[in-house]
Design an enzyme around this catalytic site. Sequence first.
Site, mmCIF file in Angstrom:
data_model
loop_
_atom_site.group_PDB
_atom_site.id
_atom_site.type_symbol
_atom_site.label_atom_id
_atom_site.label_comp_id
_atom_site.label_asym_id
_atom_site.label_seq_id
_atom_site.Cartn_x
_atom_site.Cartn_y
_atom_site.Cartn_z
ATOM 1 N N ARG A 6 41.914 -2.185 20.652
ATOM 2 C CA ARG A 6 42.316 -1.521 21.917
ATOM 3 C C ARG A 6 42.535 -2.379 22.833
ATOM 4 N NH1 ARG A 6 42.350 1.975 18.438
ATOM 5 N NH2 ARG A 6 41.404 3.809 18.511
ATOM 6 N N LYS A 12 50.951 15.720 26.446
ATOM 7 C CA LYS A 12 51.444 14.642 27.119
ATOM 8 C C LYS A 12 52.913 14.403 26.699
ATOM 9 C CE LYS A 12 47.874 13.477 29.659
ATOM 10 N NZ LYS A 12 48.405 13.218 31.072
ATOM 11 N N GLY A 50 44.477 15.801 40.719
ATOM 12 C CA GLY A 50 43.411 15.360 40.193
ATOM 13 C C GLY A 50 42.760 14.226 40.728
ATOM 14 N N ASP A 101 37.431 5.884 13.417
ATOM 15 C CA ASP A 101 38.079 4.891 14.086
ATOM 16 C C ASP A 101 39.155 5.337 15.009
ATOM 17 O OD1 ASP A 101 36.463 2.542 13.418
ATOM 18 O OD2 ASP A 101 37.767 2.099 11.793
ATOM 19 N N TYR A 105 46.163 16.565 22.603
ATOM 20 C CA TYR A 105 46.216 15.984 24.009
ATOM 21 C C TYR A 105 47.655 15.275 23.979
ATOM 22 C CZ TYR A 105 45.123 12.799 27.805
ATOM 23 O OH TYR A 105 45.200 12.187 28.953
ATOM 24 N N SER A 135 49.938 8.989 28.439
ATOM 25 C CA SER A 135 48.634 8.059 27.972
ATOM 26 C C SER A 135 49.368 7.697 26.397
ATOM 27 C CB SER A 135 47.772 9.012 27.575
ATOM 28 O OG SER A 135 47.017 8.716 26.400
ATOM 29 N N SER A 136 48.680 6.264 26.268
ATOM 30 C CA SER A 136 49.268 5.651 24.924
ATOM 31 C C SER A 136 49.135 6.547 23.677
ATOM 32 C CB SER A 136 48.836 4.230 24.951
ATOM 33 O OG SER A 136 47.332 4.320 24.664
ATOM 34 N N CYS A 137 48.408 7.218 23.876
ATOM 35 C CA CYS A 137 48.110 8.177 22.413
ATOM 36 C C CYS A 137 49.077 9.124 22.145
ATOM 37 C CB CYS A 137 46.734 9.119 22.636
ATOM 38 S SG CYS A 137 46.910 10.318 23.669
ATOM 39 N N HIS A 148 34.869 7.813 27.046
ATOM 40 C CA HIS A 148 35.773 6.969 26.229
ATOM 41 C C HIS A 148 34.616 5.763 25.671
ATOM 42 C CE1 HIS A 148 39.403 8.920 27.739
ATOM 43 N NE2 HIS A 148 39.787 8.613 26.669
ATOM 44 N N ARG A 163 39.900 13.549 41.804
ATOM 45 C CA ARG A 163 38.425 13.300 41.766
ATOM 46 C C ARG A 163 38.243 12.434 40.309
ATOM 47 N NH1 ARG A 163 35.394 14.540 45.529
ATOM 48 N NH2 ARG A 163 35.471 16.758 46.486
ATOM 49 N N LEU A 185 38.936 9.542 37.273
ATOM 50 C CA LEU A 185 39.183 8.037 37.308
ATOM 51 C C LEU A 185 40.406 7.541 37.683
ATOM 52 C CD1 LEU A 185 37.961 5.129 36.010
ATOM 53 C CD2 LEU A 185 39.300 6.047 33.828
HETATM 54 P P1 GDP Z 1 41.036 6.540 21.681
HETATM 55 O O1 GDP Z 1 41.499 5.169 21.910
HETATM 56 O O2 GDP Z 1 41.720 7.421 22.204
HETATM 57 O O3 GDP Z 1 40.570 6.320 20.077
HETATM 58 O O4 GDP Z 1 39.342 6.603 22.321
HETATM 59 P P2 GDP Z 1 37.992 6.333 22.542
HETATM 60 O O5 GDP Z 1 37.740 5.558 23.750
HETATM 61 O O6 GDP Z 1 37.217 7.583 22.541
HETATM 62 O O7 GDP Z 1 37.832 5.295 21.222
HETATM 63 C C1 GDP Z 1 38.263 4.119 20.844
HETATM 64 C C2 GDP Z 1 37.583 3.475 19.530
HETATM 65 O O8 GDP Z 1 36.059 3.130 20.102
HETATM 66 C C3 GDP Z 1 37.363 4.235 18.286
HETATM 67 O O9 GDP Z 1 37.661 3.483 17.257
HETATM 68 C C4 GDP Z 1 35.913 4.728 18.454
HETATM 69 O O10 GDP Z 1 35.518 4.632 17.176
HETATM 70 C C5 GDP Z 1 35.339 3.294 18.843
HETATM 71 N N1 GDP Z 1 33.901 3.580 19.556
HETATM 72 C C6 GDP Z 1 32.761 2.993 19.335
HETATM 73 N N2 GDP Z 1 31.993 3.287 20.080
HETATM 74 C C7 GDP Z 1 32.050 4.427 20.623
HETATM 75 C C8 GDP Z 1 31.366 5.206 21.734
HETATM 76 O O11 GDP Z 1 30.402 5.095 21.917
HETATM 77 N N3 GDP Z 1 32.270 6.232 22.290
HETATM 78 C C9 GDP Z 1 33.483 6.494 22.084
HETATM 79 N N4 GDP Z 1 34.368 7.163 22.700
HETATM 80 N N5 GDP Z 1 34.301 5.645 21.013
HETATM 81 C C10 GDP Z 1 33.462 4.728 20.524
#
Ligand code: GDP
Length: 316
Positions: free
Chosen positions: A211, A142, A12, A271, A138, A109-111, A181, A14, A16
């Site tokens: 987060r 994991k 992997g 969210d 996912y 991953s933390s998910c 993300h 290539r 991040l």
């Molecule tokens: P997660 O940690 O697996 O939920 O991954 P994400 O990075 O996709 O999302 C994190 C949080 O950021 C969630 O609550 C989203 O609703 C919020 N969020 C706000 N704006 C954005 C956006 O433009 N893209 C993404 N991916 N998430 C967003």
Amino acid sequence: MLDRSAPVFVAGHRGLVGSAIFRRLSDAGFDDLRSVDRAELDLRHQSAVDAWFEEQRPRYVFLVAGTVGGILANSTRPAEFLYDNLMIHGTVVQASHRVGVEKLLYLGSSCIYPREADQPITEEALLAGPLEPTNEGYALAKIAGIKLCESYRRQYGDDFISAMPTNLYGPGDNFDLEGGHVLPALMRRFHEAKLDGAEEVVVWGSGSARREFLHVDDLADACLFLMDHYSEAGHVNVGTGTDCTIGELAGMIRDLVHPGAELAFDASKPDGMPRKMLDVSKLTGLGWSAGTPLADGLASTYEWFLEALDRGEARL
Ligand code: GDP
């Protein structure tokens, strides 16, 4: 300590994380780094992966390959996230076992943790409750990967370890507005709003989800630290130990990229988990902690994004 002259495979490279691990290993003096492009080797196919391992015979493996994406990509393409990741983890772990890889690091991953896990989340929370539905596929893949490494250790004595990073960001991230993300997506949205002269920028969800954000160079450093110093079955959380709301993150990115812009929260978007912050006491107890403050990491990532745009290299 790993032998710096041994052949190392970064699966992997290539992505991040993989590119950051490559940089970290080069800096640490590893001089036999191996990698392979997706077009040359489909990591989902066992026989092809076996053949590649037979030929390359790596002594160490960093298994950081996979299909990844943000909340929307995860919730709309659950089959790909589950199938691709299950297969990739299975083939690489099995091939590593077959050729006698001495040490393998598997990145989760933390998910993987339950949606309602107590915060900050300790390693023991794994499988203690239902998962967050937006990234269940996912997360299941994991979790299977962690259990795979544990099982190969238990049954065969393989030195396969697992690390669970929190939300990551940094150079080489995916700046796609739909699939990426939150951090790179917002950075790009503020950047485009500045270019367009727009005063309002959309932020998905309520802005109140919390987060934790870890710079990918810190993660790469932690991965090498664990490979050098950790050889046990239990997975190890990797994070900063601090978090913020999505609204606060959006405010920091706004101040960096397009000061004065208004945030418009789009409540029609999910969210996801209300809060996701890792308990990092196990890793700090081992002697490692993260070094990059979020404000510094955001500034250097934005700089990288601007340069990558100029070079036509940013993943948009
Ligand atoms: P997660 O940690 O697996 O939920 O991954 P994400 O990075 O996709 O999302 C994190 C949080 O950021 C969630 O609550 C989203 O609703 C919020 N969020 C706000 N704006 C954005 C956006 O433009 N893209 C993404 N991916 N998430 C967003």
